[in-house]
Write a protein that holds these residues in place. Structure first.
Motif, PDB file in Angstrom:
ATOM      1  N   ASP A   1      30.171  44.022  45.876  1.00 42.47           N
ATOM      2  CA  ASP A   1      31.495  44.617  46.048  1.00 42.47           C
ATOM      3  C   ASP A   1      32.447  43.988  45.028  1.00 42.47           C
ATOM      4  O   ASP A   1      32.876  42.842  45.192  1.00 42.47           O
ATOM      5  CB  ASP A   1      31.991  44.385  47.472  1.00 42.47           C
ATOM      6  N   GLU A   2      32.775  44.732  43.979  1.00 39.42           N
ATOM      7  CA  GLU A   2      33.622  44.188  42.926  1.00 39.42           C
ATOM      8  C   GLU A   2      35.044  43.918  43.408  1.00 39.42           C
ATOM      9  O   GLU A   2      35.713  42.997  42.914  1.00 39.42           O
ATOM     10  CB  GLU A   2      33.633  45.132  41.724  1.00 39.42           C
ATOM     11  N   ARG A   3      35.525  44.700  44.352  1.00 40.88           N
ATOM     12  CA  ARG A   3      36.862  44.427  44.905  1.00 40.88           C
ATOM     13  C   ARG A   3      36.864  43.099  45.648  1.00 40.88           C
ATOM     14  O   ARG A   3      37.818  42.327  45.557  1.00 40.88           O
ATOM     15  CB  ARG A   3      37.288  45.561  45.830  1.00 40.88           C
ATOM     16  N   GLU A   4      35.798  42.843  46.375  1.00 40.07           N
ATOM     17  CA  GLU A   4      35.678  41.562  47.064  1.00 40.07           C
ATOM     18  C   GLU A   4      35.537  40.437  46.039  1.00 40.07           C
ATOM     19  O   GLU A   4      36.090  39.345  46.213  1.00 40.07           O
ATOM     20  CB  GLU A   4      34.456  41.588  47.992  1.00 40.07           C
TER      21      GLU A   4
END
Length: 406
Positions: A379-382
């Motif tokens: 998860d790149e947002r995470e």
């Protein structure tokens, strides 16, 4: 089909995970782990500056040719920095191929040899009773195998909490690059630990698999004496009794004891361990998919080990991200000579948020999902919540100040 680009991310919950994401012109991506504990920026730079520019335009399905290109083309070969970078690329390519085929990586390897793989956790204590409580907690959670480490009276020991009931990562200090100093006294350890292991066996009975890690601290004669002293305990294995560089030391231990030996977490290739395996001086090989160049190369080590009655025991400390552990999971359920899997990273809320997966541990057994590829996402947002934090391992000195083996 071509690789169009790749990105490297450094950071994570409680660790500086080095995550490689390879992208293709068909919209399928693959993930790899290049985490080199406490030296994380080095494989990250190797990937960004040297490896990724060469990958662009290559066919990701040709993972064998790409592995040979990276390894043979480097001229200066092996070493943990380069092999961690190559390992990340190789994992990502297997992940892509599994997704293209709609199959989990273990099926691409030849299919499952078992329905689940036994794992072990780490029990540690600031004293023996504290360790007993930690072992009991693992047993209550369904573990069938536990690595035990205990502080030695008058000396901290290895990978143990400073106070009773302590938890967490007892090794990495994120206070900065400068290493803290731990003390070591071989005599105290040799007098205390055999009896402590015997008490653990007496408390928990013959069915629990007990593992112990010496972490390279003993000289060959001392290791032989220690191995013979703990034979009645019936250890599942004795890990890294002597420094890995001196492989002939294991011959001396073999001459004096039948305790199973596990070694190899610091090895980077088949050429580091082929003689140990061929001479049958060890019982378990401890290489990791990251440090040993990925699934392609580790598979060769597994096949060689199978010819010589050596089982797998892949390194699985928090040094590796859930991506590497997923690679291990697929190798574990495939390998006909599987032994056991160290398993410490998956299952925490923070890790699951960053690396969503359906792999799970139940009743001390690793259950590998049927998801295509490695079965782990990122998860790149995470990931944007984390950044690199300098950290270090401790160093070890004897009472007179002499630097000792870590």
């Amino acid at each position: 089909m071509r690789i169009t680009g790749a990105r490297v991310f450094v950071g994570g919950p409680g660790k500086n995970y080095v995550t490689l994401k390879i992208e293709t012109d068909v919209g399928v991506h693959g993930l790899g782990d290049a985490t080199l504990n406490n030296r994380e920026t080095l494989p990250a730079a190797y990937l960004r500056d040297y490896v990724v520019p060469n990958l662009v335009g290559m066919d990701p399905r040709r993972s064998e040719d790409i592995w040979q290109f990276l390894y043979r083309g480097a001229y200066f070969r092996r070493g943990p920095v380069a092999m961690a970078a190559f390992g990340a690329v190789d994992m990502a390519l297997w992940d892509i191929k599994g997704k293209l085929a709609g199959m989990p990586v273990c099926d691409l390897l030849g299919g499952r040899s078992r329905e689940g793989a036994m794992v072990y956790g780490h029990a540690a204590g600031a004293d023996l009773e504290d360790l007993m409580d930690s072992v009991a907690s693992h047993v209550e959670r369904g573990y069938r195998a536990v690595r035990v480490q205990c502080a030695v009276p008058g000396m901290a020991g290895y990978a143990v909490p400073e106070a009773r009931g302590g938890a967490g990562d007892f090794i990495t200090d994120f206070g900065g690059i400068r290493s803290k100093v731990e003390a070591w006294d071989t005599g105290r350890y040799m007098r205390f630990m055999p009896g402590a292991l015997a008490e653990i066996r007496a408390r928990f009975g013959p069915e629990l698999h007990i593992l112990h890690d010496v972490h390279h601290r003993l000289l060959p004669r001392e290791a032989a004496e220690f191995a013979r002293a703990v034979e009645p305990v019936g250890l599942f294995w004795l890990e890294d009794p002597t420094p890995a560089e001196d492989q002939d030391a294991l011959r001396i231990i073999r001459q004096h004891s039948t305790v199973p030996l596990a070694i190899g977490e610091v090895f980077n290739s088949i050429w580091d361990c082929n003689r140990l395996i061929e001479r049958e001086q060890i019982d378990f090989i401890r290489v990791a998919a990251t440090y040993a160049g990925g699934i392609t190369h580790v598979r060769r080590i597994v096949d060689l080990a199978a010819l010589h009655h050596v089982r797998t025991g892949f390194h699985g400390a928090p040094s590796h991200s859930p991506i590497c552990m997923a690679a291990h999971a697929h190798l574990d359920v495939w390998a006909p000579n599987f032994g056991i899997q160290e398993w410490l990273v998956l299952g925490t809320p923070a890790c699951d948020a960053l690396f969503p997966t359906e792999h799970r541990v139940e009743d001390g057994m690793l259950r590998v999902s049927d998801a295509p590829g490695l079965g782990v996402e990122f998860d790149e947002r995470e990931a944007a919540r984390y950044e690199y934090r300098p950290g270090s391992h401790p160093v070890v000195r004897l009472g007179d100040g002499t630097l000792w083996n870590y």
